[in-house]
Design a protein around this motif. Sequence first.
Motif, PDB file in Angstrom:
ATOM      1  N   ASN A  34       0.848  -1.187   0.000  1.00 50.85           N
ATOM      2  CA  ASN A  34       0.000   0.000   0.000  1.00 50.85           C
ATOM      3  C   ASN A  34       0.892   1.249   0.000  1.00 50.85           C
ATOM      4  O   ASN A  34       1.042   1.931   1.006  1.00 50.85           O
ATOM      5  N   ALA A  35       1.518   1.514  -1.156  1.00 55.45           N
ATOM      6  CA  ALA A  35       2.492   2.604  -1.274  1.00 55.45           C
ATOM      7  C   ALA A  35       1.902   3.767  -2.060  1.00 55.45           C
ATOM      8  O   ALA A  35       1.281   3.565  -3.117  1.00 55.45           O
ATOM      9  N   LEU A  36       2.110   4.981  -1.556  1.00 58.94           N
ATOM     10  CA  LEU A  36       1.577   6.185  -2.191  1.00 58.94           C
ATOM     11  C   LEU A  36       2.707   7.172  -2.454  1.00 58.94           C
ATOM     12  O   LEU A  36       3.576   7.363  -1.599  1.00 58.94           O
ATOM     13  N   PRO A  37       2.710   7.828  -3.618  1.00 58.06           N
ATOM     14  CA  PRO A  37       3.754   8.822  -3.902  1.00 58.06           C
ATOM     15  C   PRO A  37       3.415  10.188  -3.322  1.00 58.06           C
ATOM     16  O   PRO A  37       2.235  10.514  -3.127  1.00 58.06           O
ATOM     17  N   TYR A  38       4.451  10.966  -3.062  1.00 61.43           N
ATOM     18  CA  TYR A  38       4.252  12.343  -2.601  1.00 61.43           C
ATOM     19  C   TYR A  38       5.448  13.179  -3.043  1.00 61.43           C
ATOM     20  O   TYR A  38       6.577  12.914  -2.644  1.00 61.43           O
ATOM     21  N   HIS A  39       5.169  14.191  -3.878  1.00 58.77           N
ATOM     22  CA  HIS A  39       6.201  15.160  -4.246  1.00 58.77           C
ATOM     23  C   HIS A  39       5.524  16.417  -4.767  1.00 58.77           C
ATOM     24  O   HIS A  39       4.305  16.444  -5.024  1.00 58.77           O
ATOM     25  N   THR A  60      -0.551  17.090  -8.156  1.00 57.30           N
ATOM     26  CA  THR A  60      -1.556  18.129  -7.932  1.00 57.30           C
ATOM     27  C   THR A  60      -1.811  18.276  -6.434  1.00 57.30           C
ATOM     28  O   THR A  60      -1.655  17.310  -5.666  1.00 57.30           O
ATOM     29  N   PRO A  61      -2.221  19.467  -5.994  1.00 53.14           N
ATOM     30  CA  PRO A  61      -2.523  19.647  -4.567  1.00 53.14           C
ATOM     31  C   PRO A  61      -3.539  18.640  -4.040  1.00 53.14           C
ATOM     32  O   PRO A  61      -3.434  18.187  -2.900  1.00 53.14           O
ATOM     33  N   ARG A  62      -4.512  18.281  -4.869  1.00 53.79           N
ATOM     34  CA  ARG A  62      -5.542  17.323  -4.433  1.00 53.79           C
ATOM     35  C   ARG A  62      -4.932  15.950  -4.178  1.00 53.79           C
ATOM     36  O   ARG A  62      -5.229  15.306  -3.157  1.00 53.79           O
ATOM     37  N   SER A  85      -2.746  16.072  -1.053  1.00 52.26           N
ATOM     38  CA  SER A  85      -3.575  16.139   0.153  1.00 52.26           C
ATOM     39  C   SER A  85      -4.228  14.799   0.454  1.00 52.26           C
ATOM     40  O   SER A  85      -4.245  14.343   1.607  1.00 52.26           O
ATOM     41  N   ASP A  86      -4.759  14.137  -0.590  1.00 55.80           N
ATOM     42  CA  ASP A  86      -5.418  12.841  -0.383  1.00 55.80           C
ATOM     43  C   ASP A  86      -4.423  11.793   0.116  1.00 55.80           C
ATOM     44  O   ASP A  86      -4.733  11.021   1.041  1.00 55.80           O
ATOM     45  N   ASN A  87      -3.234  11.756  -0.482  1.00 54.52           N
ATOM     46  CA  ASN A  87      -2.235  10.768  -0.063  1.00 54.52           C
ATOM     47  C   ASN A  87      -1.758  11.025   1.358  1.00 54.52           C
ATOM     48  O   ASN A  87      -1.549  10.088   2.138  1.00 54.52           O
TER      49      ASN A  87
END
Length: 226
Positions: A80-85, A89-91, A94-96
């Motif tokens: 269950n891996a999510l990207p963040y950089h 998009t801001p949405r 924010s969701d991640n």
Amino acid sequence: ADKPTRKDIVERLALADGKTFIDGFDRPNIHYAIMERNNPKKQVHDFITNNHPADSGIIYCISRKKVEDMAAWLQGKGMNALPYHAGLTPRVRSDNQDRFLREENVIIVATIAFGMGIDKPDVRFVGHMNIPKSIEAYYQEIGRAGRDGRTAEARMLFGLGDMRMRRMFIEDEDSDMERRRREHKRLDALISYCESPTCRRRVLLTHFGEQPEPCGNCDMCLDPVE
């Protein structure tokens, strides 16, 4: 009116007999380990699978492209891996971030854009796919692990290519020679930490002016080099 002196301010706030509270930099619940990078994706996957199969954690990568590649690869392995950089998009960011804060067993794969203001107490591991730019940055990033006081891990992969890349980043900065000299010196301190054959915690805390004994809870203490 005349500018109040420090003494005036202290007296007005009735702090003349105030107590001073001093804390150290040590986080004894965090296990520090550094591995030579040879097959980074597999190394990270094996680390999570063997040590933290049902835990939340953060994996830091050096670029947006590497973040997306690593997150997609871990997803392909059923994680269950999510990207963040900053390029998302801001949405999406924010969701991640909200999922990471609310849910269990979520892995955030991120650049250093992630972390400020994050107060998730049960982060069980922080991994670095590449070395950060300094000991100060490293300490700040691993400090997001184990804020509940329970056992946590900080795992870093280290390779010669990291040093070349970080040196190149410093030289490519639009800054004067004195600033570049300082940044090289800070990087040298981090490289010394990575290459030290002695207690990780001792090297780290000595950098911040403390003089601890060997911790018995890092890779160098538990498995000393010959």
